[in-house]
Each structure stands twice: as structure tokens, then as C-alpha cells.
Write a protein that holds these residues in place. Structure first.
Motif, short mmCIF file in Angstrom:
data_model
loop_
_atom_site.label_atom_id
_atom_site.label_comp_id
_atom_site.label_asym_id
_atom_site.label_seq_id
_atom_site.Cartn_x
_atom_site.Cartn_y
_atom_site.Cartn_z
N ALA A 72 16.56 111.59 -45.17
CA ALA A 72 17.87 111.02 -45.50
C ALA A 72 17.78 110.04 -46.66
CB ALA A 72 18.46 110.32 -44.28
N VAL A 73 16.80 109.13 -46.62
CA VAL A 73 16.72 108.14 -47.70
C VAL A 73 16.34 108.80 -49.02
CG1 VAL A 73 16.23 106.20 -46.15
CG2 VAL A 73 14.32 107.51 -47.12
N ALA A 74 15.62 109.93 -48.96
CA ALA A 74 15.27 110.65 -50.18
C ALA A 74 16.54 111.15 -50.87
CB ALA A 74 14.35 111.82 -49.87
N ARG A 75 17.48 111.64 -50.10
CA ARG A 75 18.73 112.12 -50.68
C ARG A 75 19.55 110.98 -51.27
NH1 ARG A 75 17.31 115.51 -46.64
NH2 ARG A 75 17.48 117.74 -47.10
N LEU A 76 19.49 109.83 -50.61
CA LEU A 76 20.19 108.66 -51.17
C LEU A 76 19.56 108.22 -52.48
CD1 LEU A 76 20.85 106.46 -48.00
CD2 LEU A 76 22.42 108.01 -49.16
N PRO A 112 5.12 117.88 -46.57
CA PRO A 112 6.04 116.84 -47.03
C PRO A 112 6.69 117.12 -48.38
CG PRO A 112 4.21 115.81 -45.97
CD PRO A 112 3.95 117.29 -45.94
N PRO A 113 7.78 117.89 -48.40
CA PRO A 113 8.38 118.30 -49.67
C PRO A 113 9.06 117.18 -50.43
CG PRO A 113 9.77 118.97 -47.84
CD PRO A 113 8.54 118.37 -47.25
N LEU A 114 9.47 116.13 -49.73
CA LEU A 114 10.28 115.12 -50.38
C LEU A 114 9.49 113.89 -50.83
CD1 LEU A 114 13.41 115.25 -48.05
CD2 LEU A 114 13.19 116.19 -50.35
N LEU A 119 9.62 108.22 -55.11
CA LEU A 119 10.41 108.02 -53.90
C LEU A 119 9.84 106.89 -53.06
CD1 LEU A 119 12.55 108.83 -51.80
CD2 LEU A 119 10.93 110.52 -50.93
N VAL A 120 8.53 106.92 -52.84
CA VAL A 120 7.89 105.87 -52.04
C VAL A 120 8.10 104.51 -52.69
CG1 VAL A 120 5.67 104.98 -51.24
CG2 VAL A 120 6.18 107.41 -51.02
N SER A 146 -1.29 110.62 -54.31
CA SER A 146 -0.45 109.72 -55.09
C SER A 146 0.51 108.92 -54.22
CB SER A 146 0.35 110.53 -56.12
OG SER A 146 1.18 111.49 -55.49
N VAL A 147 0.92 109.52 -53.08
CA VAL A 147 1.84 108.82 -52.18
C VAL A 147 1.15 107.62 -51.55
CG1 VAL A 147 3.12 109.03 -50.03
CG2 VAL A 147 3.26 110.86 -51.73
#
Length: 227
Positions: A72-76, A112-114, A119-120, A146-147
Motif C-alpha cells: 500500500a505505501v509503495a503505491r502512495l 518482493p516486486p515493490l 522506496l525504502v 540494495s534494499v
């Protein structure tokens, strides 16, 4: 305000997720403040296994229809609408008005596609504006992507979970840890399920490897293991 990273160089049942969850609950019960606990894996794994996240969603009708977690937060973030005012709306409360859990990514599709560095970075920076403390379970194993790197660059402290297995200790102290590149990041080493009668006690570990940093032990507890 601050981010604490939890990680273990030992793949599997090293206790890193349990340690992150236990510390989050302990801090939430002892101190006032807003805490966020999250991880960089899939939903229903890691820290989520120790919390009734799904039960919360089933009991609260408003949460059943609301997508939460990193998905959800990825879409935001993509829409440019994630803010300190709404980030908590996509978490699950564990301790009311104290501890929230941001669930992992969806279990469907490719791995983990998003999750990405950008993003992180955005999510942790936004969480830092709302929460007093963010605890991140970065997983376990030698793989350091990288994440995890991005989460580590935002951390003020890294907590490493180790065991009293001498082969694993040799491998950790004799190899170059991914965290060694962060020279200014304080490290706190924790021995889980600590057996006071083992030869690999705190004093002997310090002596064998010449380690002078912070090293603590969590004694083995039958009651905790059963819980």
C-alpha cells in the motif's frame, strides 16, 4: 527520530526477528512514544509470525477492506501522496497508540516486486517524521542487497543476532561483514538462547576474537520458547 536495524549473518533460525519483535514490545510497554516495527520480506513471515496481525484485520471491519503494508505505501509513494499524516493508516496496531506493524510485501508474484532503494528511503524518511522510533528487521544470511543497504544507511544502530555455534562465530568474526562498510554505525551483538554453561560464553568469545564492542546475551527461556 531514529531507526534501529536488526540483522543476522546466520541464515535461518538465528533469532533476529524474535529479538526485534521482543524489543519492540518491551519498549512499547515501558516508554511513551510512537513505534513502528517492520521487515523487508514477504507478508506472514519474520516478525509477523509473532503478532496477531491477521486477527486484527479480521476483527476490525474497517481494516478488512483496506490494503496495508509495503504494497500500500509503495503505491502512495508512486502517487506522491505518502505523508506523515497518513502512513499510520496503512499499518496494523499491536499496542494501541504505541506500536504499529508495517507488513511485508504480497506473497503473490515474483520475489518482493515493490521493494527498491528509493522506496525504502522514502518510507523510512516518512516514518521518521511520524514515529519516535522505527525498528527494521532486515532478515538474515550473507546476502546483502540494495534494499538492506538503504535501510542500513538510515539506521542509528545495528543489532546483530548471533548464536553460540563456534563455526558460525568463526565465520562471522573471520569474514568481512556487510556492515563493516558503515564505519560510524554502532553495532550491538546479541547471543540468543544463551547457555551459561557453554564454552562459547561472553568472556571466551571476547578473548578468542579480541572483540571489545557491545556484546549481550539473552538467556535461554523455556517459557519464551513455548510462547
Amino acid at each position: 527520530m531514529s531507526t534501529v536495524l536488526f540483522w543476522s549473518p546466520i541464515k535461518g533460525a538465528s533469532g533476529s526477528s524474535s529479538l526485534a519483535a521482543a524489543i519492540a514490545v518491551t519498549i512499547g510497554n515501558l516508554y511513551r512514544g510512537r513505534l513502528l516495527l517492520t521487515h523487508l520480506g514477504r507478508r506472514h513471515t519474520g516478525i509477523e509470525a509473532g503478532f496477531p496481525v491477521q486477527e486484527h484485520r479480521m476483527d476490525d471491519p474497517s481494516l478488512r477492506l483496506q490494503e496495508g503494508g509495503w504494497d500500500a505505501v509503495a503505491r502512495l509513494v508512486l502517487r506522491g501522496t505518502l505523508s506523515r499524516e497518513n502512513i499510520c493508516n496503512y499499518t496494523t496496531p499491536v499496542l494501541e497508540q504505541t506500536l504499529d506493524v508495517l507488513e511485508g510485501t504480497s506473497s503473490f508474484g515474483v520475489a518482493p516486486p515493490l521493494l527498491s532503494q528509493g522506496l525504502v528511503r522514502t518510507v523510512l524518511d516518512t516514518a521518521d517524521q511520524y514515529y519516535d522510533l522505527t525498528l527494521v528487521d532486515a532478515g538474515s544470511g550473507a546476502g546483502w542487497g540494495s534494499v538492506q543497504h538503504e535501510a542500513c544507511t538510515r539506521a542509528k544502530l545495528a543489532v546483530l543476532s548471533l548464536t553460540q555455534n563456534m563455526r558460525e562465530l568463526d565465520a562471522f568474526f573471520e569474514s568481512v561483514s556487510p556492515l563493516s562498510t558503515y564505519s560510524t554505525l554502532p553495532l550491538l551483538l546479541v547471543l540468543g538462547k544463551y547457555d551459561v554453561y557453554s564454552q562459547a560464553n561472553v568472556a571466551n568469545i571476547r578473548r578468542r576474537y579480541g572483540y571489545k564492542g557491545a556484546l549481550h546475551a539473552v538467556p535461554y527461556s523455556t517459557e519464551f520458547m513455548d510462547a
